[in-house]
Motif scaffolding. Structure first.
Motif, short mmCIF file in Angstrom:
data_model
loop_
_atom_site.label_atom_id
_atom_site.label_comp_id
_atom_site.label_asym_id
_atom_site.label_seq_id
_atom_site.Cartn_x
_atom_site.Cartn_y
_atom_site.Cartn_z
N LEU A 174 3.27 -9.05 -2.26
CA LEU A 174 2.23 -8.07 -2.58
C LEU A 174 1.00 -8.36 -1.73
N TYR A 175 0.48 -7.30 -1.07
CA TYR A 175 -0.70 -7.43 -0.21
C TYR A 175 -1.80 -6.49 -0.70
N GLU A 176 -3.05 -6.90 -0.45
CA GLU A 176 -4.20 -6.07 -0.81
C GLU A 176 -4.97 -5.70 0.46
N CYS A 177 -5.44 -4.45 0.51
CA CYS A 177 -6.25 -4.02 1.63
C CYS A 177 -7.69 -4.50 1.43
N VAL A 178 -8.19 -5.31 2.35
CA VAL A 178 -9.55 -5.85 2.23
C VAL A 178 -10.55 -5.09 3.08
N LYS A 179 -10.07 -4.45 4.15
CA LYS A 179 -10.94 -3.60 4.96
C LYS A 179 -10.06 -2.51 5.58
N PRO A 180 -10.15 -1.29 5.05
CA PRO A 180 -9.28 -0.21 5.54
C PRO A 180 -9.53 0.12 7.01
N PRO A 181 -8.48 0.54 7.71
CA PRO A 181 -7.09 0.59 7.25
C PRO A 181 -6.23 -0.58 7.73
#
Length: 320
Positions: free
Chosen positions: A141-148
């Motif tokens: 599972l990964y989280e977006c910290v600065k799109p994109p």
């Protein structure tokens, strides 16, 4: 020569000859993604097939598959599996959409094992990605910290099963419900549906819960082809020879308590139904992913590419 071919046809040997030729010329299955912008409600699952899809430009170095779309601040981006033809491994890439075309992908998530099917979803105001990471025997599972383009690994859970192509179908409090597929060792085209839950505990850690099989039967039609839109399920149908020949749209009914599901089929889309603008003369053999966001629809498609011809073209190109 023509008489010889007619003789082979009469003896039923053309299929054998084709297989030998494909093997000698090192033909291998390849994929590409194609996008189109449409008017409201003129979606593929409503049988609107006349508007053409525009494919990514052919590359001799990589191909892209499993496209997902996500909107960040009014701009739609494309996330795909990017498969390195030489290294024989995939990573996750991100492309912008410029003038209705998909740009060259930038790498956003790379592991030392194969990644594909970059399923993106929002949970508690955070944007996450759960790509297929079965090759690493885990759920990542990964989280977006600065799109994109900037993502961080949140949790890697050991999961030693042949689980592929997870999509989110429900959120209830701290629980995220996923529908995925388990494939058969003897034939990866044969799958059965499975559900599982990721639970966020009080410390903000994600845990794996409630793994259930929805059916004991392995079929050529039990594999996700994209996100579930409300109860609209998109699955791929393989054949004994072709992985992901067509996509099927169905209404999904899932009974979480009893671990059962049912589908009411609405439409099957085959490659012959689609108008795809591709900058090569490759014949399209299958279509196996579909997603939509805003007024964009995106698919991927399968074709066969010769490694021998590709190397020759690369050498000619370097000589020019």
């Amino acid at each position: 020569m023509i008489k010889m071919l007619d003789k082979f046809k009469s003896l039923g040997l053309m299929g054998v000859i084709e297989k030998v030729y494909m093997k000698l010329m090192r033909y291998e299955p390849s994929f590409n993604c194609a996008i189109r912008k449409i008017d409201d409600d003129q979606f593929l699952y409503n049988n609107f097939t006349s508007t053409p899809f525009v494919a990514m430009k052919y590359s001799p170095d990589y191909w892209c598959a499993d496209p997902f779309l996500y909107d960040f601040g009014g701009s739609t981006y494309v996330y795909t599996e990017v498969y390195d033809r030489n290294k024989k491994i995939g990573h996750i890439g991100c492309s912008a959409i410029t003038n209705g075309e998909i740009s060259e992908p930038k790498p956003v998530i790379i592991e030392d094992y194969h990644l594909s099917f970059p399923m993106i979803f929002k949970f508690k105001e955070h944007v996450y990605m759960l790509p297929e990471s079965e090759a690493g025997n885990c759920i990542s599972l990964y989280e977006c910290v600065k799109p994109p383009y900037d993502w961080r690994l949140v949790k890697k859970i050991s999961f030693n099963r042949r689980i592929v192509d997870s999509v989110i179908y429900k959120v209830a409090g701290d629980d995220i419900y996923f529908l995925a597929s388990e494939y058969m060792d003897e034939d990866p085209k044969l799958c059965r549906f499975i559900t599982y839950v990721l639970h966020e505990n009080e410390e903000g850690e994600f845990e794996l819960n409630s793994v259930k099989y929805l059916s004991g039967d392995f079929t050529y039609e039990s594999r996700n082809a994209g996100l579930i839109n409300e109860r609209l399920l998109c699955t791929q149908r393989s054949t004994p020879r072709i992985y992901g020949y067509s996509i099927k749209f169905s209404e999904l009914i899932v009974d979480d308590e009893n671990g059962e599901s049912d589908r009411c089929e609405l439409l099957e889309v085959t490659p012959e139904m689609l108008d795809i603008k591709f900058n090569t003369d490759k014949k399209i053999k299958g279509v196996h992913t579909y997603n939509k966001c805003n007024n964009y629809e995106i698919i991927d498609f399968e074709y066969f590419d010769s490694a021998i011809f590709r190397k020759i073209k690369n050498k000619i190109g370097r000589l020019k």
